[in-house]
Design a protein around this motif. Structure first.
Motif, short mmCIF file in Angstrom:
data_model
loop_
_atom_site.label_atom_id
_atom_site.label_comp_id
_atom_site.label_asym_id
_atom_site.label_seq_id
_atom_site.Cartn_x
_atom_site.Cartn_y
_atom_site.Cartn_z
N ALA A 147 30.68 -26.42 -47.22
CA ALA A 147 29.98 -26.36 -45.60
C ALA A 147 31.60 -26.56 -45.23
CB ALA A 147 28.91 -26.75 -45.33
N ALA A 148 32.01 -28.33 -45.68
CA ALA A 148 33.42 -28.44 -44.85
C ALA A 148 34.31 -27.78 -45.62
CB ALA A 148 33.59 -29.61 -45.53
N GLU A 149 34.49 -27.04 -46.91
CA GLU A 149 35.33 -26.02 -47.11
C GLU A 149 35.35 -24.67 -46.18
OE1 GLU A 149 35.73 -25.55 -51.41
OE2 GLU A 149 35.21 -27.37 -51.47
N LEU A 150 34.19 -24.18 -45.40
CA LEU A 150 34.22 -23.27 -44.91
C LEU A 150 34.85 -23.67 -43.44
CD1 LEU A 150 31.26 -21.84 -46.12
CD2 LEU A 150 33.26 -21.02 -46.81
N GLU A 151 34.89 -24.61 -42.83
CA GLU A 151 35.00 -25.24 -41.79
C GLU A 151 35.98 -24.72 -40.07
OE1 GLU A 151 33.48 -30.07 -40.10
OE2 GLU A 151 35.91 -29.48 -41.63
N HIS A 152 37.03 -24.23 -41.14
CA HIS A 152 38.15 -23.62 -40.86
C HIS A 152 37.73 -21.89 -40.77
CE1 HIS A 152 39.06 -22.40 -45.17
NE2 HIS A 152 39.69 -21.94 -44.28
N LEU A 153 36.91 -21.66 -41.23
CA LEU A 153 36.80 -20.31 -41.19
C LEU A 153 34.95 -19.76 -40.09
CD1 LEU A 153 36.18 -19.23 -44.62
CD2 LEU A 153 37.80 -18.51 -43.02
N ALA A 172 34.06 -24.87 -36.67
CA ALA A 172 32.76 -25.54 -36.38
C ALA A 172 32.52 -26.58 -37.22
CB ALA A 172 31.55 -24.68 -36.22
N PRO A 173 32.09 -27.24 -37.79
CA PRO A 173 32.51 -28.97 -38.43
C PRO A 173 30.89 -28.13 -39.20
CG PRO A 173 30.80 -29.61 -36.37
CD PRO A 173 31.86 -27.54 -36.71
N THR A 184 24.04 -24.99 -41.18
CA THR A 184 22.68 -24.58 -40.14
C THR A 184 23.42 -23.22 -40.12
OG1 THR A 184 23.36 -25.98 -38.56
CG2 THR A 184 21.94 -26.61 -39.64
N SER A 185 23.72 -22.43 -40.10
CA SER A 185 24.49 -20.87 -39.88
C SER A 185 23.07 -20.28 -40.16
CB SER A 185 26.03 -20.76 -40.13
OG SER A 185 26.09 -19.69 -39.69
#
Length: 69
Positions: free
Chosen positions: A8-14, A17-18, A24-25
């Motif tokens: 999820a941290a790798e997707l933050e920029h996409l 959001a943190p 939880t999306s």
């Protein structure tokens, strides 16, 4: 994917959001088979989701989740 928070941290920029919000999306499924099954059950209870679409390229990888459901 066992390290769901790391993914999820790798997707933050996409998402802009943190990682804690990304994970939880309702459009993201990350984690172990058991975590994903749990999240799918939670989403059914919370939002009434009764079906999901999985990208064809990930269908075989997702099979263990289907087997648990």
């Amino acid at each position: 994917m066992p390290d769901a928070l790391g993914a999820a941290a790798e997707l933050e920029h996409l998402f802009g959001a943190p990682a804690t919000e990304v994970i939880t999306s309702p459009i993201v499924l990350l984690g172990s088979v058991l975590q994903i099954v749990e999240r799918l059950h939670e989403r059914r209870e919370q939002w009434g989701y009764t079906y999901f679409t999985i990208q064809q390229a990930l269908a075989h990888e997702f099979a263990p989740v289907i087997a648990r459901l």
